[in-house]
Write an enzyme that holds these catalytic residues in place. Structure first.
Site, PDB file in Angstrom:
ATOM      1  CG  ASP A 104       3.392  10.600  -5.018  1.00 37.62           C
ATOM      2  OD1 ASP A 104       2.414  11.102  -4.444  1.00 37.62           O
ATOM      3  OD2 ASP A 104       4.500  11.146  -5.116  1.00 37.62           O
TER       4      ASP A 104
HETATM    5  N1  URA Z   1       6.775  12.060  -0.913  1.00 44.12           N
HETATM    6  C1  URA Z   1       6.542  11.998  -2.245  1.00 44.12           C
HETATM    7  O1  URA Z   1       6.982  12.842  -3.001  1.00 44.12           O
HETATM    8  N2  URA Z   1       5.822  10.973  -2.706  1.00 44.12           N
HETATM    9  C2  URA Z   1       5.333   9.983  -1.904  1.00 44.12           C
HETATM   10  O2  URA Z   1       4.688   9.061  -2.395  1.00 44.12           O
HETATM   11  C3  URA Z   1       5.583  10.066  -0.536  1.00 44.12           C
HETATM   12  C4  URA Z   1       6.314  11.116  -0.060  1.00 44.12           C
END
Ligand code: URA
Length: 235
Positions: A104
């Site tokens: 993310d």
């Molecule tokens: N899980 C998440 O919620 N976000 C990420 O960036 C990676 C794994």
């Protein structure tokens, strides 16, 4: 092939006696280790040869460890935000690079950038069970009872079932490590939400058995040595 012959054949500006001198000065490495003698035998298809830190010779694919900072997106292009590809220094850039998997925008840590589609596919396939480890900070203390719940396979919003995951508690009740073997959308955040908690910061610290280099600053990149690439796929 002899090391000096190989380097001289790849780097027109260097003679074999130049290579000898560079070796003497410790400026030539084979798979990360300095070699003092220029007449050693190397496998030009497997060994990674560097002169003054710069890789020599053709390799079919490149594998880059990036320590992604927050605010950067895992995409090859984006109209608004900076992308992970914009963090790759010119000497490591080549056509066809892409981030293998997504973190993310607000997640930090290890992103693999490569031009090897087959490896990325294997690494990301839930069938391969390649572990990805995250350092998680949470809004509320992480309850001990969550360890067996994560190990059994949580059901998250929308009724999706997660593969068994390892939750590792630390001395700090607001911080834990989580090892997952798949990559559903926002998976870690959704797993904690399903348990009434909330992730406040997230950092990926390893893929397979390859850990994020502790000395790599946020936004920094390093090329993964040939001998370490297979660790990306090991369980
Ligand atoms: N899980 C998440 O919620 N976000 C990420 O960036 C990676 C794994």
């Amino acid at each position: 092939m002899r090391l000096d012959r190989f380097i001289a054949s790849q780097r027109g500006e260097l003679s074999r006696s130049d290579v000898k001198e560079l070796c003497r000065r410790g400026q030539v490495t084979v798979n990360g280790a300095a070699v003092k003698r220029s007449d050693v035998q190397i496998d030009e298809n497997r060994d990674e040869i560097c002169v003054r830190g710069e890789a020599v010779g053709y390799r079919e694919h490149i594998y880059i460890m990036l320590n992604k900072p927050q605010g950067v997106v895992c995409a090859t292009r984006d109209g608004l935000s900076k992308t992970v590809l914009e963090l790759i220094p010119p000497e490591l850039r080549r056509r066809g690079l892409f981030p293998a998997g997504r973190l993310d925008k607000d997640t930090e840590g290890f992103v693999l950038i490569t031009d090897d589609g087959a490896l990325a596919h294997k690494m990301l396939s839930p069938k391969s069970h390649v572990p990805k480890t995250y350092l998680v900070r949470t809004a509320y203390p992480v309850a001990e009872e969550l360890v067996p719940a994560f190990a059994q396979g949580l059901t998250i919003d929308g009724g999706e079932t997660c593969l068994p995951a390892e939750l590792i508690l630390t001395d700090d009740p607001f911080q834990c490590r989580l090892v997952i073997h798949e990559g559903k959308y926002h998976q870690v955040k959704r797993m904690f939400e399903a348990c009434g908690n909330r992730v406040t910061s997230l950092k990926r610290i390893s893929i397979g058995r390859l850990a994020l280099d502790e000395n790599l600053p946020l936004g920094g990149c390093l090329e993964i040595l040939h001998k370490d690439v297979e660790k990306l796929l090991s369980c």
